[in-house]
Scaffold this motif. Structure first.
Motif, PDB file in Angstrom:
ATOM      1  N   SER A  74       0.815  -1.221   0.000  1.00 14.42           N
ATOM      2  CA  SER A  74       0.000   0.000   0.000  1.00 14.42           C
ATOM      3  C   SER A  74       0.841   1.261   0.000  1.00 14.42           C
ATOM      4  N   GLY A  75       2.139   1.131   0.307  1.00 14.82           N
ATOM      5  CA  GLY A  75       3.021   2.288   0.368  1.00 14.82           C
ATOM      6  C   GLY A  75       3.056   2.976   1.712  1.00 14.82           C
ATOM      7  N   ARG A  76       2.429   2.353   2.724  1.00 18.16           N
ATOM      8  CA  ARG A  76       2.358   3.026   4.030  1.00 18.16           C
ATOM      9  C   ARG A  76       3.442   2.590   5.019  1.00 18.16           C
ATOM     10  N   TYR A  77       4.191   1.544   4.697  1.00 18.69           N
ATOM     11  CA  TYR A  77       5.123   1.014   5.695  1.00 18.69           C
ATOM     12  C   TYR A  77       6.139   2.072   6.135  1.00 18.69           C
ATOM     13  N   ASP A  78       6.734   2.764   5.179  1.00 23.44           N
ATOM     14  CA  ASP A  78       7.719   3.798   5.516  1.00 23.44           C
ATOM     15  C   ASP A  78       7.063   5.130   5.842  1.00 23.44           C
ATOM     16  N   HIS A  91      13.091 -15.499  11.769  1.00 20.63           N
ATOM     17  CA  HIS A  91      13.533 -15.742  10.398  1.00 20.63           C
ATOM     18  C   HIS A  91      13.911 -14.443   9.689  1.00 20.63           C
ATOM     19  N   ASP A  92      14.049 -13.377  10.472  1.00 21.67           N
ATOM     20  CA  ASP A  92      14.467 -12.072   9.978  1.00 21.67           C
ATOM     21  C   ASP A  92      13.442 -11.438   9.021  1.00 21.67           C
ATOM     22  N   ARG A  93      12.148 -11.786   9.216  1.00 20.38           N
ATOM     23  CA  ARG A  93      11.086 -11.192   8.423  1.00 20.38           C
ATOM     24  C   ARG A  93      10.544  -9.959   9.141  1.00 20.38           C
ATOM     25  N   ASP A  94      10.304  -8.910   8.401  1.00 21.13           N
ATOM     26  CA  ASP A  94       9.765  -7.677   8.983  1.00 21.13           C
ATOM     27  C   ASP A  94       8.297  -7.865   9.330  1.00 21.13           C
ATOM     28  N   MET A  95       7.956  -7.548  10.569  1.00 22.01           N
ATOM     29  CA  MET A  95       6.587  -7.633  11.062  1.00 22.01           C
ATOM     30  C   MET A  95       6.245  -6.315  11.747  1.00 22.01           C
ATOM     31  N   LEU A  96       4.986  -6.146  12.092  1.00 21.75           N
ATOM     32  CA  LEU A  96       4.582  -4.966  12.848  1.00 21.75           C
ATOM     33  C   LEU A  96       3.393  -5.317  13.719  1.00 21.75           C
ATOM     34  N   TYR A  97       3.265  -4.602  14.820  1.00 20.64           N
ATOM     35  CA  TYR A  97       2.089  -4.727  15.684  1.00 20.64           C
ATOM     36  C   TYR A  97       1.081  -3.715  15.150  1.00 20.64           C
ATOM     37  N   GLY A  98      -0.040  -4.228  14.619  1.00 18.96           N
ATOM     38  CA  GLY A  98      -0.964  -3.402  13.846  1.00 18.96           C
ATOM     39  C   GLY A  98      -1.539  -2.205  14.570  1.00 18.96           C
ATOM     40  N   PRO A  99      -1.383  -1.003  14.002  1.00 20.86           N
ATOM     41  CA  PRO A  99      -2.079   0.168  14.512  1.00 20.86           C
ATOM     42  C   PRO A  99      -3.460   0.329  13.893  1.00 20.86           C
ATOM     43  N   THR A 100      -3.687  -0.361  12.758  1.00 22.02           N
ATOM     44  CA  THR A 100      -4.953  -0.340  12.035  1.00 22.02           C
ATOM     45  C   THR A 100      -4.904  -1.474  11.010  1.00 22.02           C
ATOM     46  N   ASN A 101      -5.999  -1.719  10.272  1.00 17.70           N
ATOM     47  CA  ASN A 101      -6.062  -2.956   9.489  1.00 17.70           C
ATOM     48  C   ASN A 101      -6.501  -2.798   8.036  1.00 17.70           C
ATOM     49  N   GLU A 102      -6.346  -1.615   7.452  1.00 14.23           N
ATOM     50  CA  GLU A 102      -6.757  -1.443   6.059  1.00 14.23           C
ATOM     51  C   GLU A 102      -6.053  -2.433   5.123  1.00 14.23           C
ATOM     52  N   GLU A 103      -4.737  -2.578   5.278  1.00 18.08           N
ATOM     53  CA  GLU A 103      -3.991  -3.461   4.397  1.00 18.08           C
ATOM     54  C   GLU A 103      -4.393  -4.916   4.576  1.00 18.08           C
TER      55      GLU A 103
END
Length: 432
Positions: A74-78, A91-103
């Protein structure tokens, strides 16, 4: 319960939530919900759920951890900023703790939907989220972890998307009315969510974070008894026009020229707290994430979307800010942890104790949620505790009254007291 407010509690709701034993802080901006607070939280959550279900939204549950790849699509990560808690797994995969769930909801819908026949569709969940606020403060009003209801609509065209938006607007107005608070919809900026149609819902409270200006036409309107029907496009358009034509703004969007057009007798000012926000953002996410369905003519169509959030945990603090006095919280009946607080003024008096236990059994048997304070404590201290935790009704049993077959019934919101026979007190509480 705490006798004094902690020094770091700055606003009324934070002080009272700590003193009354609703929450305890475990880290900066993160709270454990104690039994009393958790009951309130669940009551609010259920009212929110009820109104979402009535509006036609369908409940689901998405995970709190999300893949960074969805947000890169979506272009929002950065772009989202440091409020997003970014982590890496083993496994060195980028994750995030969701602030919202549109994606995430767009990805799920993309995998499951093929045709316009699956639209319109509104999905929602009630889930814990995390935003790494640089300065968490004001207790649950601006914490880092929070419980939120977020819904997402998918429609085949703009006309349908606007109907979904208007439907959620009505659901929100009815939700806040059931919660016992006045919430005014105000046109708002979309912020990092995106889109060009957005309203925030502001609860009027003396210690609110924003100054608000609104037309008194909002006051006293019964959204439940109105003749607006969820499924009627004309009704929903009428609702939106009514909201759009009735002035309401925070200090950030206040327009003196438009304010001057409001009848002077109808002008209201005060403070307010944001507790909900709704957005229509078209194809911002569906286009970026290549969500397509076959249209009525067989050609591919990009669905149009909206998102709709309510701060469930924030509402606990907002309701307290709007409804309290010097003695403590005053809960609206719909969200109170118990409806009745039963107090024995003398725990060592056997007739009083027996009468209280009889009353407790009758109330529970009639389905009236009741908290029975049978502690070996002074009567005055018990009454102060009941005022602090704010139950709508107090049923007070003492030796003098029991000797004549009477008890005292107090309404917390007004302080009004009545000495009644035991039968009359039960009748009022069970029948009310």
């Amino acid at each position: 319960m705490l006798k004094e407010s902690p020094a770091d509690a700055q606003i009324v709701s934070h002080k009272l939530m700590l003193r009354a034993g609703l929450v305890r802080q475990t880290a900066a901006g993160i709270y454990a919900w104690l039994p009393l607070g958790y009951r309130v939280l669940r009551n609010i959550e259920q009212i929110v759920r009820d109104e979402q279900d009535r509006s036609g939204a369908i409940e689901m549950l998405m995970p709190t951890l999300q893949s960074a790849e969805l947000w890169r699509e979506s272009g929002r990560y950065d772009a989202y900023g440091p409020e997003m808690l970014r982590i890496r797994d083993r496994h060195d995969r980028d994750m995030l703790y969701g602030p919202t769930n549109e994606e995430m909801i767009t990805s799920i819908f993309r995998a499951e939907t093929r045709s316009y026949r699956d639209l319109p569709r509104t999905l929602y969940h009630i889930q814990w989220k995390f935003r790494d606020e640089v300065r968490p403060r004001f207790g649950v009003m601006r914490g880092r972890e929070f419980l939120m209801k977020d819904a997402y609509s998918f429609d085949i065209d703009e006309a349908g998307a606007r109907m979904s938006y208007y439907t959620q607007m009505l659901a929100y107005l009815r939700t806040f009315q059931r919660l016992g608070i006045q919430a005014v919809p105000m046109k708002a900026a979309s912020g990092p969510i995106g889109g060009d149609l957005s309203h925030e819902f502001i609860v009027l409270a003396p210690n609110g974070e924003s100054e608000v200006f609104y037309d008194a036409a909002y006051e006293g309107f019964d959204w439940h008894q109105s003749d607006i029907d969820y499924g009627d496009e004309r009704d929903l358009q009428r609702l939106f026009k009514q909201v759009s034509d009735t002035y309401a703004a925070t200090d950030e969007t206040h327009d003196e020229k438009q304010w001057g057009k409001v009848k002077e007798a109808n002008r209201r000012t005060g403070r307010g707290i944001e507790v909900g926000h709704i957005f229509y953002f078209g194809d911002k996410y569906s286009a970026a994430m290549d969500l397509k369905v076959s249209g009525r003519d067989g050609h591919e169509v990009t669905p149009l979307m909206g998102s709709y959030g309510i701060g469930v945990s924030r509402l606990v603090g907002a309701i307290i800010e709007a409804s309290h006095d010097d003695a403590g919280i005053i809960w609206p009946e719909g969200v109170a942890p118990w409806r009745v607080g039963l107090v024995t003024m003398r725990a060592d008096d056997q007739p009083s104790r027996e009468a209280a236990e009889m009353l407790y059994g009758h109330l529970l048997g009639a389905g009236v949620e009741t908290l029975y304070d049978d502690r070996d404590e002074r009567g005055g201290a018990k009454l102060a505790s009941m005022d602090l935790i704010g139950l709508p009704w107090q049923l007070i049993v003492g030796p003098r009254g029991i000797a004549t077959g009477s008890v005292e019934l107090k309404k917390r919101s007004t302080g009004e007291k009545h000495e009644l026979s035991i039968e009359s007190a039960l009748s009022r509480l069970v029948g009310a």
